[in-house]
Design an enzyme around this catalytic site. Sequence first.
Site, PDB file in Angstrom:
ATOM      1  N   ALA A 278     136.638   0.864  75.904  1.00  0.00           N
ATOM      2  CA  ALA A 278     138.167   1.223  75.508  1.00  0.00           C
ATOM      3  C   ALA A 278     139.248   0.334  75.978  1.00  0.00           C
ATOM      4  CB  ALA A 278     138.363   2.760  75.588  1.00  0.00           C
TER       5      ALA A 278
ATOM      6  N   HIS B  10     141.632  21.142  73.441  1.00  0.00           N
ATOM      7  CA  HIS B  10     140.765  21.923  74.339  1.00  0.00           C
ATOM      8  C   HIS B  10     141.527  22.442  75.339  1.00  0.00           C
ATOM      9  CE1 HIS B  10     137.343  19.836  72.024  1.00  0.00           C
ATOM     10  NE2 HIS B  10     137.596  20.793  71.440  1.00  0.00           N
TER      11      HIS B  10
END
Length: 259
Positions: free
Chosen positions: A239, A119
Site C-alpha cells: 500500500a 468495527h
Amino acid sequence: MSDMQKATAALRLANKVVFFTGAGISAESGIPTFRDKLTGLWKKYNPERLETASAFRENPSLVWGWYLWRRHQVSQSQPNSAHFSAPRLALTGRQVAVITQNIDDLHERAGCEEIVHLHGSLSQPKCFACHRGAELTLEEAQIPEEGAMIEPPRCKRCNGRLRPAVVWFRENLPAGAWKEAMRLVKNCDVLISVGTSGVVMPAANIPEIALAAGATVIHVNLIDVSLGGTKELMLIGKATVVLSELLNSIQHLAAPGKA
Ligand SMILES: [Zn+2]
C-alpha cells in the site's frame, strides 16, 4: 493503458473519494492482525476466546488486559505513507473520507478528518452495562505488561465495567457507522480499497456497493482481490508503494472545477 494509468485518470476526474481500509494498511506500521495465532505471553489464548462478550463476562481482567496491551502496542506504532495518502489527497480540494475496519487510530494520527470506524476503536472504551462511551487515556489506564490481567475501570454513571468499544464476534456494527459508510460509498466517484481481506461481513460488500452505485473501485492489495467489474482497477503491491505512486501522479492537479 495500465490499471495505474486508468486509476490516475479516474482520480483526476473525481471530486469525492472514499478510502476503504483493512488490516493490510496497518500491517506496514507493524500492527499484527491478531486474527491468527498469538505470540509471546498471549500465545496460550485463542483470539476468538478473547474477543467475545462471554469471555469478558467470564474474565473481564483478562480481556481488558489484552486490549490495553494492544492499545499500547498501537500507541508505539506510527502511521505510514499509505495512511497519509488520504489527507494528502484532501489537500487537492477533493472531498476525502476514510471508512476503516481497523480499530487502531493511525488514520486519526495521520490527520484524516472524516473517519468511520466500522468495527469500533481501541482508544474509546464504553460501559459493558449501560453502553455509554467513556474517556480513558492510556496514561490514566496504566501501561500494561504483556500477558497481564488488569481489572477494568468502572463507569462513572452506573459503576459497570468499562470494555473496549470494538466489535466482538457476533456483535453488530456500531449504531450509525454502517449508515454513514453507506452514505459515503453511494455518493463517491472513486473508492480506493486498501489492504482489505474481503472476508469480514458486512464490510466486505463495500466495494461491490460502490460499483453498483456507479463509482470506480481501485483495489490496492498484495493479491488480486478484484470482483471482475468493468469499473474495477487492481493495483498489486504494498500500500505504501502503490499509493505513493498514485498520489505523486495527481498531487499537482486540483479537483475538477477547482483549478
Ligand atoms: Zn455504565
